[in-house]
Design an enzyme around this catalytic site. Structure first.
Site, PDB file in Angstrom:
ATOM      1  N   SER A 128     -84.034  -4.914  -8.068  1.00  0.00           N
ATOM      2  CA  SER A 128     -83.880  -6.298  -7.625  1.00  0.00           C
ATOM      3  C   SER A 128     -84.104  -7.253  -8.804  1.00  0.00           C
ATOM      4  CB  SER A 128     -84.871  -6.543  -6.481  1.00  0.00           C
ATOM      5  OG  SER A 128     -84.646  -7.770  -5.866  1.00  0.00           O
ATOM      6  N   ASP A 250     -75.534  -4.930   0.879  1.00  0.00           N
ATOM      7  CA  ASP A 250     -76.790  -5.536   0.442  1.00  0.00           C
ATOM      8  C   ASP A 250     -76.655  -7.047   0.555  1.00  0.00           C
ATOM      9  OD1 ASP A 250     -79.045  -6.481  -0.794  1.00  0.00           O
ATOM     10  OD2 ASP A 250     -78.849  -5.223  -2.587  1.00  0.00           O
ATOM     11  N   HIS A 278     -81.263  -3.264   0.656  1.00  0.00           N
ATOM     12  CA  HIS A 278     -81.620  -3.732  -0.677  1.00  0.00           C
ATOM     13  C   HIS A 278     -82.583  -2.784  -1.388  1.00  0.00           C
ATOM     14  CE1 HIS A 278     -81.969  -6.596  -3.879  1.00  0.00           C
ATOM     15  NE2 HIS A 278     -83.263  -6.768  -3.696  1.00  0.00           N
TER      16      HIS A 278
END
Lengths: 296, 375
Positions: A128, A250, A278
């Site tokens: 991320s 996502d 995610h």
């Protein structure tokens, strides 16, 4: 500590006092002793190997998120996990809202950890927002990381002219409001849950503190630094060879964004995972492990 | 009457909480009628929707960044705050518990969500947050006020006193070294009195600032020196300022008194000044100070009109001036300061007022309090 108890190899333990002197190999000034840096970021080292692979968690939870993947590298890599300040078991007292207003400060912390461990030519795996933090760190300290694995990266979350990040400015504001109004539910009061895991008793003490419990103010700052960031311009300067791991569905980092990152990086490979959501490191650790192994 | 046995199908559908089951990729595979009713969407239209579609934007991100990873790591998560979107786009605050249903090999089959409406709870939380924000703002205001107070005290203590001292020195020089007419001397006398009063007012304000506005009076107590001379000096000073008034003083202090003599002198002076201001001019003022057993008592009494009941309650408040002409009175701090000095000595200042007399009585323990055993 999680990994220290699992492995018997001597390389897993933290360096002894006096390790690595005051001046790092990279020549930058060391403001803190390596030990202090490693303690502050709750650095856990396990496994053994010629190369070091460092896993960095994203917005939300702590280093535990990488555990299902990281364990697969212990037999041939020195594996390093850490928590950003204010997350997990890091030293939240070292946090300052002014300093951590942008992702640069997080990248500086990564470099500080890398110096404390004398990393050269290591693999950085960032989930991320940490994908971009790793990119910034590799620009600033090119010798430190030769390979960069970016899991669900996004250089900019908010849509812009000719760019689709997936978020509108209003949505990001709504998210920041949500975090401000809702921290009772999301961080501070997140109840500790006990997992039925008799074969992993060492997890017990960790579970007392929820993996995703973050100081509400720090979570808010991190969300702001993350979702308002724009690092598109930095991608072309990333010296490391990179692997973009993109999830199929996502909502935080859509496929188009992953493709954008791949196209903007000077040397990169792109892999679309079957995994959705995610957090493929948790929902599909085998697939993520295989992709990283193939790359490195 | 029908059979009271519980029907599990009915329990699922109409339980007083919402049930939603979602697949590993986030799609709703089953939902009960309760949640369907809350959301205003028929249960069969819920099936196949992504769970994200039921959440506000913040909730979607929180789901991806917190809830889903926690579920993977811990198997279940309790007491998560969510906002659900109804078919009309309205937000329903909810609290959710969630658990992963896993196969024998640990394979993730689906996730069960149990949802409770939390409208009142959310209002309560909101109120708590607002209260905290308010408390934080107030703390900040207090800190700013404290800073202002420090500056105020500095101004009083230094910037106001210095010019007064210079004025007093000038008046002294004029009186001693210069030839003045009778009229000039009279004016100088008035000026001297005014400077004295102004200095006393500044001292009183300084005490107020340090006391009520600050952390209370600081007294420097010991039992090393006799208290009697300090009190005798106060009585003598008051007599010299108001020679026309009779003060019958009796000081019998046989034992050491653990006190701040300067402050006790100030208390005595304030009580005497009060008696002179409010008492009958033609009747003597009584001043009695004595030790008796473990106590030290000081009382000042005057004759005159009794103090009305409603006034009694406010006597010791700062800036209380009663009904006296302004020009004659100070700032109304004398009795307040006296009572603060009494408190700082672990004592008290009481008042009684009858047709015969009005009497202020200060009482305090004579000895140093025994230190608590800890420490």
């Amino acid at each position: 500590m999680l990994f220290q108890e699992r492995s018997a190899s001597p390389s897993r333990s933290l360096p002894p006092q006096g390790f690595a002197a005051e001046v790092s190999l990279l020549g930058g000034p060391m403001l803190f002793s390596p030990d202090a840096v490693l303690r502050r970021h709750n650095v856990n080292i396990s496994g053994s190997g010629e190369r070091t692979i460092l896993f960095a968690h994203g917005f939300g939870c702590d280093q535990t998120m990488w555990e299902p993947v990281a364990r697969n590298f212990e037999r041939d890599f020195r594996v390093v996990l850490f928590d950003y300040l204010g997350h997990g078991q890091s030293d939240a007292t070292a946090y300052s809202a002014e300093r951590y207003a942008s992702l640069e400060a997080y990248a500086e912390d990564v470099i500080e950890i890398g110096r404390a461990l004398d990393l050269r030519g290591a693999v950085f795996v960032g989930h991320s927002v940490s994908a971009m933090i790793g990119a910034l760190a590799s620009i600033r300290a090119p010798e430190m990381f030769s390979d960069l694995v970016m899991v669900g990266p996004s250089p900019r979350y908010i849509d812009d002219e000719g760019y689709r990040g997936g978020f509108s400015r209003e949505q990001v504001d709504e998210l920041l409001d949500f975090l401000a109004a809702n921290h009772l539910g999301w961080s501070a009061a997140m109840a500790p849950a006990i997992m039925g895991n008799p074969d992993r008793p060492e997890l017990g003490s960790r579970l007392e503190n929820s993996f995703c419990r973050t100081d509400p103010a720090i979570a808010r700052d991190f969300a702001r630094a993350t979702f308002l960031s724009d690092n598109r311009g930095d991608l072309a300067a990333v010296p490391a060879r990179a692997l973009v791991l993109q999830c199929s569905e996502d909502i935080i980092a859509p496929v188009a964004v992953g493709e954008y990152v791949h196209a903007a990086l000077p040397r990169s490979e792109y892999r679309l995972l079957h995994a959705t959501g995610h957090c493929p490191n948790l929902s599909a650790p085998e697939e993520v492990t295989a992709a990283i192994r193939e790359f490195v | 009457m029908s059979d009271p046995a519980e029907d599990l199908e009915d329990l699922y559908e109409t339980a007083p909480c919402g049930y939603v089951s979602i697949s590993p990729d986030g799609r709703i595979v089953k939902a009960n009628r309760t949640i369907a009713d809350w959301l205003g969407r028929p249960a069969d239209t819920l099936v196949g929707m992504r769970v994200h579609d039921l959440l506000g934007f913040g909730g979607r991100i929180a789901f991806e960044t917190h809830l889903a990873p926690l579920l993977r790591m811990q198997g279940h998560v309790h007491e998560i705050a969510l906002e659900l979107l109804t078919a009309d786009g309205e937000k329903v605050p909810a609290i959710a518990n969630a658990a992963e249903k896993r196969a024998a090999d640990g394979h993730h089959l689906f996730t069960r969500l149990t949802l409770f409406r939390a409208v009142d709870r959310r209002i309560y939380e909101q109120t708590l947050l607002e209260a905290r924000a308010k408390a934080e703002a107030e703390t900040k205001a207090h800190q700013e006020a404290a800073l202002l107070r420090e500056q105020f005290i500095a101004v009083l203590g230094h910037d106001l006193r210095n010019p007064l001292a210079a004025l007093a020195a000038g008046v002294r020089l004029l009186g001693r070294k210069e030839k003045l007419s009778d009229r000039g001397l009279a004016i100088l006398g008035e000026m001297n009195g005014s400077i004295g009063r102004a200095s006393a007012l500044v001292d009183d304000l300084l005490d107020l600032a340090r006391g009520s506005l600050g952390g209370g009076f600081v007294v420097d107590r010991d039992a090393d020196a006799p208290l009697t001379p300090a009190l005798e000096q106060v009585v003598a000073e008051v007599r010299s300022i108001t020679p026309e008034r009779a003060i019958e003083a009796s000081i019998r202090i046989d034992e050491p008194v653990y006190c701040d003599r300067g402050r006790i002198g100030q208390l005595a002076s304030n009580l005497l000044a009060n008696a002179i201001t409010h008492g009958s001019p033609d009747r003597p003022i009584s001043f009695v100070a004595a030790t008796s057993g473990d106590l030290f008592t000081l009382s000042v009494a005057n004759a005159g009109t009794p103090i009305p009941k409603d006034v009694m309650k406010r006597l010791f408040q700062p800036f209380f001036r009663g009904s006296v002409r302004r020009s004659r009175n100070g700032l109304g701090l004398g009795l307040y300061i006296a009572s603060e000095i009494a408190k700082a000595h672990g004592g008290r200042l009481d008042v009684s007022s009858t047709e015969e007399e009005t009497r202020f009585t200060f009482t305090m323990p004579r000895s140093k309090p025994v230190a608590p055993p800890s420490e």
